[in-house]
Design a protein around this motif. Sequence first.
Motif, PDB file in Angstrom:
ATOM      1  N   MET A  63      16.795   1.857  -7.890  1.00 21.56           N
ATOM      2  CA  MET A  63      15.411   2.172  -7.576  1.00 21.56           C
ATOM      3  C   MET A  63      14.680   0.953  -7.035  1.00 21.56           C
ATOM      4  O   MET A  63      13.940   1.024  -6.045  1.00 21.56           O
ATOM      5  N   VAL A  64      14.904  -0.207  -7.672  1.00 22.30           N
ATOM      6  CA  VAL A  64      14.205  -1.430  -7.277  1.00 22.30           C
ATOM      7  C   VAL A  64      14.617  -1.869  -5.875  1.00 22.30           C
ATOM      8  O   VAL A  64      13.766  -2.177  -5.026  1.00 22.30           O
ATOM      9  N   SER A  65      15.927  -1.869  -5.601  1.00 21.31           N
ATOM     10  CA  SER A  65      16.394  -2.317  -4.281  1.00 21.31           C
ATOM     11  C   SER A  65      15.908  -1.382  -3.178  1.00 21.31           C
ATOM     12  O   SER A  65      15.533  -1.828  -2.084  1.00 21.31           O
ATOM     13  N   THR A  66      15.887  -0.095  -3.457  1.00 18.20           N
ATOM     14  CA  THR A  66      15.373   0.869  -2.477  1.00 18.20           C
ATOM     15  C   THR A  66      13.874   0.685  -2.269  1.00 18.20           C
ATOM     16  O   THR A  66      13.370   0.712  -1.139  1.00 18.20           O
ATOM     17  N   SER A  67      13.157   0.480  -3.379  1.00 11.98           N
ATOM     18  CA  SER A  67      11.706   0.316  -3.292  1.00 11.98           C
ATOM     19  C   SER A  67      11.324  -0.948  -2.535  1.00 11.98           C
ATOM     20  O   SER A  67      10.361  -0.952  -1.759  1.00 11.98           O
ATOM     21  N   ILE A  68      12.065  -2.029  -2.755  1.00 13.63           N
ATOM     22  CA  ILE A  68      11.754  -3.291  -2.072  1.00 13.63           C
ATOM     23  C   ILE A  68      11.828  -3.109  -0.564  1.00 13.63           C
ATOM     24  O   ILE A  68      10.939  -3.547   0.180  1.00 13.63           O
ATOM     25  N   ALA A  69      12.899  -2.451  -0.112  1.00 10.87           N
ATOM     26  CA  ALA A  69      13.053  -2.250   1.337  1.00 10.87           C
ATOM     27  C   ALA A  69      11.926  -1.387   1.893  1.00 10.87           C
ATOM     28  O   ALA A  69      11.311  -1.727   2.918  1.00 10.87           O
ATOM     29  N   ALA A  70      11.628  -0.274   1.205  1.00 11.19           N
ATOM     30  CA  ALA A  70      10.594   0.635   1.695  1.00 11.19           C
ATOM     31  C   ALA A  70       9.206  -0.007   1.632  1.00 11.19           C
ATOM     32  O   ALA A  70       8.413   0.080   2.582  1.00 11.19           O
ATOM     33  N   LEU A  71       8.900  -0.677   0.504  1.00  7.07           N
ATOM     34  CA  LEU A  71       7.579  -1.292   0.354  1.00  7.07           C
ATOM     35  C   LEU A  71       7.375  -2.461   1.311  1.00  7.07           C
ATOM     36  O   LEU A  71       6.257  -2.697   1.794  1.00  7.07           O
ATOM     37  N   THR A  72       8.452  -3.203   1.591  1.00  5.87           N
ATOM     38  CA  THR A  72       8.340  -4.322   2.534  1.00  5.87           C
ATOM     39  C   THR A  72       7.965  -3.824   3.920  1.00  5.87           C
ATOM     40  O   THR A  72       7.054  -4.358   4.569  1.00  5.87           O
ATOM     41  N   LEU A  73       8.656  -2.788   4.392  1.00  3.71           N
ATOM     42  CA  LEU A  73       8.322  -2.221   5.703  1.00  3.71           C
ATOM     43  C   LEU A  73       6.897  -1.684   5.717  1.00  3.71           C
ATOM     44  O   LEU A  73       6.162  -1.855   6.696  1.00  3.71           O
ATOM     45  N   TRP A  74       6.490  -1.040   4.635  1.00  2.00           N
ATOM     46  CA  TRP A  74       5.149  -0.457   4.561  1.00  2.00           C
ATOM     47  C   TRP A  74       4.057  -1.528   4.622  1.00  2.00           C
ATOM     48  O   TRP A  74       3.109  -1.424   5.391  1.00  2.00           O
ATOM     49  N   HIS A  75       4.225  -2.590   3.818  1.00  2.00           N
ATOM     50  CA  HIS A  75       3.185  -3.613   3.775  1.00  2.00           C
ATOM     51  C   HIS A  75       3.194  -4.505   5.016  1.00  2.00           C
ATOM     52  O   HIS A  75       2.139  -5.036   5.395  1.00  2.00           O
ATOM     53  N   ILE A  76       4.337  -4.675   5.665  1.00  2.00           N
ATOM     54  CA  ILE A  76       4.351  -5.385   6.954  1.00  2.00           C
ATOM     55  C   ILE A  76       3.571  -4.582   7.980  1.00  2.00           C
ATOM     56  O   ILE A  76       2.777  -5.125   8.760  1.00  2.00           O
ATOM     57  N   TRP A  77       3.786  -3.269   7.982  1.00  2.00           N
ATOM     58  CA  TRP A  77       3.062  -2.400   8.910  1.00  2.00           C
ATOM     59  C   TRP A  77       1.558  -2.452   8.647  1.00  2.00           C
ATOM     60  O   TRP A  77       0.749  -2.556   9.572  1.00  2.00           O
ATOM     61  N   LEU A  78       1.155  -2.428   7.366  1.00  2.00           N
ATOM     62  CA  LEU A  78      -0.261  -2.526   7.022  1.00  2.00           C
ATOM     63  C   LEU A  78      -0.843  -3.875   7.450  1.00  2.00           C
ATOM     64  O   LEU A  78      -1.965  -3.950   7.961  1.00  2.00           O
ATOM     65  N   SER A  79      -0.061  -4.934   7.238  1.00  2.00           N
ATOM     66  CA  SER A  79      -0.534  -6.268   7.602  1.00  2.00           C
ATOM     67  C   SER A  79      -0.700  -6.412   9.108  1.00  2.00           C
ATOM     68  O   SER A  79      -1.658  -7.026   9.591  1.00  2.00           O
ATOM     69  N   CYS A  80       0.241  -5.806   9.859  1.00  2.00           N
ATOM     70  CA  CYS A  80       0.139  -5.841  11.324  1.00  2.00           C
ATOM     71  C   CYS A  80      -1.119  -5.113  11.800  1.00  2.00           C
ATOM     72  O   CYS A  80      -1.846  -5.599  12.675  1.00  2.00           O
ATOM     73  N   ASN A  81      -1.361  -3.935  11.231  1.00  6.12           N
ATOM     74  CA  ASN A  81      -2.552  -3.178  11.605  1.00  6.12           C
ATOM     75  C   ASN A  81      -3.833  -3.942  11.276  1.00  6.12           C
ATOM     76  O   ASN A  81      -4.810  -3.927  12.042  1.00  6.12           O
ATOM     77  N   SER A  82      -3.820  -4.611  10.121  1.00  2.62           N
ATOM     78  CA  SER A  82      -4.993  -5.380   9.731  1.00  2.62           C
ATOM     79  C   SER A  82      -5.246  -6.541  10.685  1.00  2.62           C
ATOM     80  O   SER A  82      -6.386  -6.852  11.021  1.00  2.62           O
ATOM     81  N   ALA A  83      -4.129  -7.175  11.127  1.00  5.84           N
ATOM     82  CA  ALA A  83      -4.272  -8.299  12.059  1.00  5.84           C
ATOM     83  C   ALA A  83      -4.770  -7.824  13.419  1.00  5.84           C
ATOM     84  O   ALA A  83      -5.575  -8.506  14.071  1.00  5.84           O
ATOM     85  N   ILE A  84      -4.300  -6.644  13.867  1.00  3.05           N
ATOM     86  CA  ILE A  84      -4.664  -6.145  15.199  1.00  3.05           C
ATOM     87  C   ILE A  84      -6.089  -5.600  15.217  1.00  3.05           C
ATOM     88  O   ILE A  84      -6.892  -5.919  16.101  1.00  3.05           O
ATOM     89  N   PHE A  85      -6.419  -4.794  14.210  1.00 10.28           N
ATOM     90  CA  PHE A  85      -7.686  -4.073  14.262  1.00 10.28           C
ATOM     91  C   PHE A  85      -8.821  -4.737  13.470  1.00 10.28           C
ATOM     92  O   PHE A  85      -9.988  -4.453  13.699  1.00 10.28           O
ATOM     93  N   ALA A  86      -8.453  -5.596  12.500  1.00 11.05           N
ATOM     94  CA  ALA A  86      -9.504  -6.239  11.693  1.00 11.05           C
ATOM     95  C   ALA A  86      -9.585  -7.733  11.938  1.00 11.05           C
ATOM     96  O   ALA A  86     -10.459  -8.404  11.394  1.00 11.05           O
ATOM     97  N   GLY A  87      -8.640  -8.246  12.715  1.00  8.78           N
ATOM     98  CA  GLY A  87      -8.666  -9.663  13.041  1.00  8.78           C
ATOM     99  C   GLY A  87      -8.242 -10.583  11.927  1.00  8.78           C
ATOM    100  O   GLY A  87      -8.417 -11.805  12.018  1.00  8.78           O
TER     101      GLY A  87
END
Length: 264
Positions: A20-44
């Motif tokens: 569960m942990v190894s699966t969650s790490i991969a999924a959560l990492t992709l999710w939070h990278i995507w959120l961080s990218c959106n924040s950098a693009i749209f919120a500066g």
Amino acid sequence: MPSLHANWLDKINLSSQFGMVSTSIAALTLWHIWLSCNSAIFAGSSMSWICVRNQVIQGVHDLSISFNPKIQDSYINQLRLNHLSLNQIPVVVQNGTWTNWQVPPYGSLKLNTDGSCIDNACAGGGVVRDHTGMIILGFSSSFGIGNSAEAEAKAMHLGLRLCSERGLSISFMELDSLFLVNCFNDLWNPPWAIEYILRDCKNLIPSHASVSHVFREANGLADRLAAHGHTCQGTFTFERDALPTTCHAAYQADLLGQPQYRPP
């Protein structure tokens, strides 16, 4: 990339905490990278790998709180979890039980019946045995089209009718259908399709006889005779030495009192 993604999906194992942990790490990492990218693009805002890491770790800890693993992790995986400061979740072990068919008291007879329904084709079977476990009467029959409740009820009725016709006064009757047992004993209301069958069963069964539920593992011979009913055209009865070959193992197991394992 698609092949790497498919390979990762194939290796997902959510039975253990580490899986569960190894699966969650991969999924959560992709999710939070995507959120961080959106924040950098749209919120500066600036992207921070430390912020992403902390959010992933927090997410894994949150998921671990409500996770119930089915199998224990290996020692090396437990060390990996400790390195992530994750507490080990104990595995709840569910043990099965052992059960077997019980001979009736001295001088009495027991009837076991069972129904079978495959693709709406109904069949049934049963067996009457004495206190030594010896077969007095066995039977198999096909019942035509119906459902599992009808198959169980018709097998019960056929067994009682055959006993009545042959002058066999049973003291005990066992079925592995708790539904039918409760309907017969007036604990539940039966469906209209089997109500008339159960009413006739009450007229056929001796007044002193009891009808009780047993697990399927303790009703093995009746189960095998019911399965054989799918190959029958009408009703067939069997003496001890003329049982279908598919029933021999179940009969010998009951004679020897061999326990059968019932999973949790």
